[in-house]
Write a protein that holds these residues in place. Structure first.
Motif, PDB file in Angstrom:
ATOM      1  N   SER A  82      42.359  34.720  26.917  1.00 50.73           N
ATOM      2  CA  SER A  82      42.220  33.678  27.616  1.00 50.73           C
ATOM      3  C   SER A  82      41.636  33.833  28.992  1.00 50.73           C
ATOM      4  N   ALA A  83      41.303  34.771  29.540  1.00 54.90           N
ATOM      5  CA  ALA A  83      40.630  35.019  31.067  1.00 54.90           C
ATOM      6  C   ALA A  83      39.267  35.032  30.946  1.00 54.90           C
ATOM      7  N   ASP A  84      38.589  34.648  31.836  1.00 55.44           N
ATOM      8  CA  ASP A  84      37.087  34.892  31.846  1.00 55.44           C
ATOM      9  C   ASP A  84      36.476  35.880  32.238  1.00 55.44           C
ATOM     10  N   TYR A  85      35.395  36.608  31.723  1.00 54.23           N
ATOM     11  CA  TYR A  85      34.878  37.732  32.208  1.00 54.23           C
ATOM     12  C   TYR A  85      33.217  37.372  32.599  1.00 54.23           C
ATOM     13  N   VAL A  86      32.806  38.327  33.537  1.00 50.97           N
ATOM     14  CA  VAL A  86      31.415  38.353  33.459  1.00 50.97           C
ATOM     15  C   VAL A  86      31.050  39.834  33.304  1.00 50.97           C
ATOM     16  N   LEU A  87      29.851  39.969  32.133  1.00 49.80           N
ATOM     17  CA  LEU A  87      29.573  41.330  31.940  1.00 49.80           C
ATOM     18  C   LEU A  87      28.026  41.393  32.532  1.00 49.80           C
ATOM     19  N   VAL A 172      32.360  45.332  33.488  1.00 46.71           N
ATOM     20  CA  VAL A 172      33.183  44.153  32.997  1.00 46.71           C
ATOM     21  C   VAL A 172      34.172  43.855  34.219  1.00 46.71           C
ATOM     22  N   VAL A 173      33.827  42.385  34.423  1.00 45.87           N
ATOM     23  CA  VAL A 173      34.396  41.908  35.744  1.00 45.87           C
ATOM     24  C   VAL A 173      35.183  40.645  35.501  1.00 45.87           C
ATOM     25  N   TYR A 174      36.529  40.781  35.841  1.00 48.69           N
ATOM     26  CA  TYR A 174      37.201  39.508  35.547  1.00 48.69           C
ATOM     27  C   TYR A 174      37.111  38.490  36.530  1.00 48.69           C
ATOM     28  N   ALA A 175      36.681  37.122  36.166  1.00 46.01           N
ATOM     29  CA  ALA A 175      36.428  36.050  36.884  1.00 46.01           C
ATOM     30  C   ALA A 175      37.724  35.588  37.412  1.00 46.01           C
ATOM     31  N   ASP A 176      38.134  36.045  38.213  1.00 46.31           N
ATOM     32  CA  ASP A 176      39.386  35.580  39.012  1.00 46.31           C
ATOM     33  C   ASP A 176      39.563  34.089  39.545  1.00 46.31           C
ATOM     34  N   PRO A 177      39.958  33.101  39.180  1.00 44.40           N
ATOM     35  CA  PRO A 177      39.809  31.823  39.735  1.00 44.40           C
ATOM     36  C   PRO A 177      40.403  31.775  41.064  1.00 44.40           C
ATOM     37  N   ALA A 178      41.382  32.522  41.411  1.00 44.08           N
ATOM     38  CA  ALA A 178      42.028  32.520  42.699  1.00 44.08           C
ATOM     39  C   ALA A 178      41.113  31.990  43.870  1.00 44.08           C
ATOM     40  N   PRO A 179      41.364  31.304  44.906  1.00 41.19           N
ATOM     41  CA  PRO A 179      40.533  30.996  45.990  1.00 41.19           C
ATOM     42  C   PRO A 179      40.316  32.143  46.853  1.00 41.19           C
TER      43      PRO A 179
END
Length: 241
Positions: A82-87, A172-179
């Motif tokens: 369910s998490a967003d990732y950037v490759l 592989v980068v986790y697109a952390d939504p935290a501000p």
């Protein structure tokens, strides 16, 4: 695109300091976020890559840009569905040497110090960002990535120096939504390098066995094969590999 420019500029700086791990494992030792700590990556077409590697893989670079063959493709597991990732991918020079090909011995020889490094760039997978579930359900292919030797390229291609050796790296980068996600940026990615994908950048193939293997294994090179498997037509200006 979510945080696109943030990822581009921040990780461009961050990745430039990463060493290249030859074992195809994570390149960093810091404690990683749970969204990336369990990520596993498998190189697709590994046997074909190994065939090329045994001969000394060569990749064509042109002013207009040329796609890689074999194409860099991976299967990913261990993501948070369910998490967003950037490759993304980048390329680093393996050493500080320039090479030349010795035809009499069919081998690469050092020919001096490396040229000034080409501008560092990263190639984002066009589907980024996407949920982990999407990335994991199918092969991830970087078939749109192109290599160029044009230092003034404005098409976003990867700029490489001819007659230099390179290692592709996959991130592989986790697109952390935290501000304040930038504070944890070093925890939100993992990187992989597969030694069998190393290659020499060239403007024309030097080793005829590389040419033969590319024609034999590239489905888009079908028109360059002959009925006699021992005969190969070498077409240096071909755009298919």
């Amino acid at each position: 695109m979510h945080h696109y420019y943030y990822y581009y500029y921040y990780y461009k700086l961050l990745f430039s300091f990463l060493p290249c791990n030859p074992d195809g494992e994570s390149l960093t030792t810091c404690t990683k976020a749970s969204q990336v700590s369990g990520v596993r990556v498998q190189l697709e077409m590994q046997a074909l890559w190994q065939q090329f590697d045994q001969l000394g893989t060569e990749m064509i670079v042109t002013k207009a840009g040329r796609r890689m063959f074999p194409t860099f493709q991976v299967r990913i597991a261990g993501m948070d569905p369910s998490a967003d990732y950037v490759l993304l991918m980048d390329f680093i020079q393996i050493d500080d040497k320039r090479y030349r090909y010795a035809f009499h011995s069919s081998s690469w020889l050092m020919a001096g110090q490396a040229d000034v490094a080409a501008p560092s760039r990263m190639h984002f997978h066009p589907d980024s960002p996407a949920r982990g579930a999407q990335w994991m359900k199918q092969t991830v292919s970087f078939d749109t990535l192109k290599l160029t030797n044009n230092l003034l390229d404005d098409n976003g291609h990867m700029i490489l120096n001819s007659m230099h050796r390179y290692q592709p790296r996959f991130h592989v980068v986790y697109a952390d939504p935290a501000p304040n996600s930038y504070l944890n940026a070093n925890r939100n990615f993992c990187s992989f390098a597969f030694p069998e994908t190393q290659f020499m950048a060239v403007t024309a193939y030097q080793n005829h066995r590389i040419t033969q293997l590319k024609i034999a294994s590239n489905p888009f090179a079908k028109g360059f094969r002959t009925p006699d498997p021992l005969t190969v037509w070498v077409v240096w200006n071909s755009t298919v590999f």
